[in-house]
Design a protein around this motif. Structure first.
Motif: not given
Lengths: 316, 392, 296
Positions: B49, B102, B316
């Motif tokens: 991330y 997320l 992502c």
């Protein structure tokens, strides 16, 4: 100690009312916080019923929590909630009765680790059963709404607090505390030690069983490793010890403090909050040995039991 | 003097106003297990991330339907507790009011959070979750890019073993959900293919010694050993299988080999071991694969987790590409994620319902310390090599 | 099922039992002399493991060479904690009377702090230390060198401690303190010094276990808890404060972990271990070799 003072009863009522109003005032998130707070209060009060009163410190209360959760999950969508949740509680209490008979012969730190071992044993038995049933984590479809669960938990917290309050002031409670001070002496004085311990053990299991079922519905997912998590046992003990394990306000204060602390730290110092929590625990033991409630009541009554409250004119 | 000050204040205010209008950051929220049972697993996801965020910010920011905005993470520790994750995501959506979400780490957390995102109609791309029960989740607010789903895995593993002429297998499984779920599909598939199951053992997660179990396997001398294990017991298995001298040309270890410390710990012993994974940096057709690998190694000094880090990064990328088209509007995002094909480090990804319809269920094998795709042959980066005897 | 008479199984039982016994030894010392329930014991194992890891990764020092330094490090940490936290606790009469529950909470807080400081400093990414991983083969028996080294070192240290407590003056004083606190004071032994020594020794042993374990499995900031639990189960099973009992209990658990599993099935490994533990305690509430008088 004098009888129930109007001011302390008023505080109880105010707190209960505040919690009852929460669903109407707060958003989803804070309702969730409230639910968590109530669940810890219910658990810690039940724990105090056994461990605070008799001095038999249980480090395995997660076993009742998990057992109740498992039963609720097993009967989900087969039995209505108003049957399955109390049944979970009763099952936990029965388990406590059966286990208590041999287990309560063990004392002191031996008992502490024994209860931990018992909780772990139960966890692994459930893991094995689930494996044999071919179940790998159970998803619960159509669980009740957060609000419904909140009302259930509020009721549980009230019942648990009431139970501790009443027991503390009853003959039964006096007997339990006599066991805590000196078990052999209590026995010679005629306290039915074995029966009282067993009953306290079973009583302390009932609410946690239902709480476990309710929380399983909250996550809508059951998995033995999470449900029988030792962290639950530890958190209960910490909350009761911090707040005071001698009387009903203790667990409330302890749970409140820890939940508030967690919320505050989460927002402001997320990486540090556990470290600060740990330091706070250490500080508590060193500076507030009788727990918050003990410190507060001593301030009011002084260490010799006489009231120390000063008249209004003089600053405290 | 006063005039000078007033002038400065005005200029500063003006500058701030311009700055404020120019690029308000995009706030992306999530929770991770920074402490508790799964704390060792979460860093692989967090690293991916953060790598993504830093790369995007270095390039000027996230493209939000044409406007470039810097990414800001809002992260909490869910302490490995799915009910904490539920509360956190509720907080992120209702209190912190983040722009995007997320995913957390782990299957139970995805299940728990799925309910929250559905309730609020907030689309989120998942990653580190794998269970057939995922398909029961209502589509529209959560998607799973992984192809390592237990029932598919069982089919493919058996097919792979058959292609290697395996006739007997020893199966050991950790009594945790993922391993048990795979086992539930694997056993019937093995039986249907006529592969004899010589050993079929389970063990609890806190096992400390496997000598008895492994000695039994050695006596049985199967063609293949399938260890449905988690990192700690994978380590134990590798160490003790070598010690006891359990050799077989086909070794499968479920969770562990893809984590970077594993290769460092076992070195040449890891060669020939097969594990789950659908991404390899050596797949040159996937143009983004190698750059991701190199960037990760450069930033963190270790290799990424071939499964979890890849999946996290993929989620992502999918989010990034969807936001570039749809902006931050939930309904538009939902449409785009559900219908578009995305270009990721794992090649093209398109969803059907909640599942990834394009990426096949694959397996990795370590060869010379490198993680190669060896099955199915259509995506392989290197041919499968039977495992040699453990180096002494 | 495996051949019960195999040397391989025997080796596994000995290594596992030795490690269990060693892990518990330090805890038993601290409890025996001061009635402190050190729930942070596993965290010192973790610190020892990390110390070994960093020594190896940063300075190329092999774990076995680093071991003495690791022991000194954790022993020093133990002394610091004794001075900082516990001397005050033991002196205050009100705190001292609830020493067991208070120490539980205090060490619990400490363990949380240690785990999370380690996680903050080192990150939770698992580490590994590949060292001494060649296999020695003697006939049908395969022994990983690091496991063999663990067995030898753990057994030697355990023996050394037992001898120390029996034949050395300081060791005898420790034993005396474990057996009867008041009498030890009356006889004029410097209780404060004994407590310090026990603390240092106890924590040093935890670090030693950590150094050994660093070669065997993955190293993470949260690896300590299972060691704490195992240590507690072992010392309770053996009888609190009875060091010999702790070693025997450790060996017993090692035997259950290997032979017990061989006789039943690996499915039941944890059920077996906890089941036997509970059964023994219920039959003998003071543990295998624990004294009749249960310390309160």
């Amino acid at each position: 100690m004098t009888g129930p003072r109007a001011s302390s009863l008023a505080i109880y009522f105010a707190a209960a009312a505040a919690m009852a109003l929460l669903p109407f005032l707060a958003g989803t998130y804070y309702l969730g916080v409230g639910l968590a707070l109530l669940s810890w209060i219910a658990l810690a009060q039940s724990w105090v019923l056994l461990s605070g009163m008799t001095g038999y410190i249980s480090l395995g209360h997660a076993m009742f929590y998990g057992l109740g959760g498992y039963l609720t999950v097993l009967t989900w969508q087969q039995w209505p909630l108003w049957i399955s949740l109390p049944a979970a509680g009763f099952a936990a209490a029965v388990a406590a009765l059966l286990l208590g008979w041999p287990v309560l012969r063990v004392r002191g730190p031996y008992f502490v680790i024994l209860t931990y071992g018992l909780a772990e044993l139960m966890k692994f038995v459930v893991i094995d059963i689930e494996a044999k049933l071919g179940k790998f984590g159970r998803l619960l479809m159509g669980a009740p709404s957060l609000e419904t669960l909140y009302w259930i938990m509020l009721a549980l917290a009230l019942v648990a607090t009431l139970a501790t309050y009443l027991v503390r002031r009853s003959r039964f409670g006096a007997g339990l505390r006599a066991i805590r001070e000196n078990e052999e002496a209590a026995e010679t004085l005629g306290v039915p030690v074995v029966r009282f311990k067993l009953f306290a053990f079973a009583a302390s299991a009932f609410i946690p069983g239902i709480v476990g079922g309710t929380m399983a519905l909250r996550t809508a997912y059951f998995e033995p490793f999470q449900a029988f998590n030792p962290v639950v046992s530890f958190t209960i003990v910490v909350m009761a010890m911090i707040g005071g394990s001698d009387d009903a306000p203790g667990p409330i204060l302890g749970a409140l403090l820890l939940v508030v602390l967690q919320e505050l730290l989460w927002v402001n110092a997320p990486e540090l909050y556990l470290i600060i929590l740990g330091l706070a625990l250490i500080g508590f033991v060193l500076f507030v040995p009788d727990g918050l409630h003990g410190r507060l009541s001593r301030k009011r009554h002084g260490s010799d039991g006489r009231s120390r409250e000063r008249p209004r004119e003089h600053p405290a | 003097m006063k005039r000078l000050l007033a002038g400065l204040v005005a200029i500063t205010g003006f500058a701030l106003a311009i700055g404020a209008q120019a690029a308000e950051p995009v706030r992306i929220g999530f929770s991770l297990a920074q402490t508790g049972l799964f704390a060792a697993a979460a860093p692989s996801q967090l690293n991916a991330y953060e790598l993504w965020r830093d790369q995007v910010n270095a390039a000027g920011g996230l493209d939000v339907a044409g406007e470039l905005r810097m990414i800001e993470f809002v992260m909490y520790d869910d302490r490995s507790d799915p009910s904490e994750a539920v509360r956190i995501y509720e907080k992120l959506i209702t209190e912190d009011q983040v722009d995007l979400l997320l995913a957390p780490w782990g299957t139970p957390h995805h299940f728990a959070v799925a309910g929250v995102v559905e309730k609020h109609g907030f689309p989120m791309v998942g990653n580190s979750a794998a269970s057939v029960q995922l398909r029961d989740i209502n589509p529209g607010n959560i998607w799973f890019p992984t192809s390592a789903i237990p029932d598919l895995m069982a089919v493919e593993l058996v097919a792979m073993m058959q292609s290697q002429g395996v006739t007997s297998v020893a199966l050991i499984a950790n009594q945790l959900p993922f391993s048990l779920e795979i086992k539930q599909f694997l056993v019937p598939a093995l039986e249907a293919a006529g592969i004899a199951i010589l050993v079929n053992d389970e063990y609890p997660p806190d096992v400390q010694d496997m000598t008895a179990m492994l000695s039994g396997i050695r006596t049985a001398a199967p063609d293949a050993i399938v260890a449905l294990s988690y990192p700690s017991d994978s380590v134990l298995y590798m160490n003790q299988a070598r010690e006891v001298g359990v050799n077989a040309p086909f070794h499968f270890v479920l969770v562990g080999p893809t984590i970077d410390f594993f290769a460092g710990m076992f070195g040449p012993s890891l060669d020939g071991v097969v594990t789950i994974g659908h991404w390899s940096p050596y797949k040159t057709e996937w143009a983004r694969a190698r750059p991701f690998f190199d960037a990760y190694v450069e930033k963190y000094g270790t290799t990424p987790d071939y499964l979890d880090s890849a999946l996290a990064y993929m989620s992502c990328e999918i989010l990034q590409q969807a936001v570039a088209v749809a902006g931050l509007d939930h309904d538009r995002l939902r449409e785009v994620i559900a219908l578009d094909t995305f270009d990721t480090i794992n090649g093209p990804v398109k969803f059907e319902g909640v599942s990834n319809a394009t990426t096949p269920t694959s397996f990795l094998q370590f060869q010379g310390g490198e993680a190669h795709l060896v099955w199915p042959e259509s995506v392989a980066t290197a041919p499968y090599q039977p495992k040699e005897a453990w180096p002494q | 099922m495996a051949d019960l008479l195999s040397t391989q199984l025997l080796f596994a039982a000995l290594v596992t039992g030795a490690l269990y016994g060693l892990t518990a030894l330090g805890l038993n010392l601290v409890y025996g002399t001061m009635r402190l329930l050190n729930i942070a014991h596993g965290e010192f194992v973790m610190l020892g493991a990390f110390a070994a890891f960093w020594a190896f990764t940063l300075a190329d020092i092999p774990p076995l060479v680093a071991l003495p330094f690791i022991v000194l490090l954790t022993a020093a940490a133990g002394l610091a904690i004794y001075r900082g936290l516990f001397r005050g606790l033991l002196r205050n009469p009100r705190l001292a009377e609830r020493i067991e529950s208070n120490s539980l909470l205090l060490f619990f807080g400490l363990s949380i702090v240690l785990q999370n400081v380690a996680a903050a400093l080192f990150t939770a990414t698992p580490r590994a230390l590949p060292y001494l991983d060649s296999i020695i083969r003697i006939g049908d028996l395969g022994m990983a060198t690091d496991r063999l080294a663990t067995l030898i070192i753990a057994a030697s240290v355990a023996l050394a401690i037992v001898l120390f407590l029996r034949f050395n003056l300081l060791g005898l004083a420790i034993k005396a303190l474990i057996q009867n606190r008041e009498a030890t004071q009356i006889v004029g032994i410097d209780v404060e010094k004994i407590q310090r020594t026990s603390f240092a020794l106890g924590f040093g042993l935890a670090g030693l276990a950590g150094g050994l374990v660093s070669m065997l499995g993955q190293i993470t900031p949260f690896m300590g808890f299972p060691y704490t639990i195992t240590a507690f189960v072992v010392i309770i099973l053996g009888g609190l404060g009875n060091l010999g009992g702790g070693l025997i209990a450790g060996l017993l658990l090692g035997i259950l972990e290997t032979y017990g599993v061989a006789l039943t099935s690996t499915n039941y490994r944890s059920i077996l271990i906890y089941g036997v533990f509970i059964l023994i305690l219920v039959i003998r509430p003071q543990g295998l070799l624990g004294g009749r008088r249960i310390a309160r």
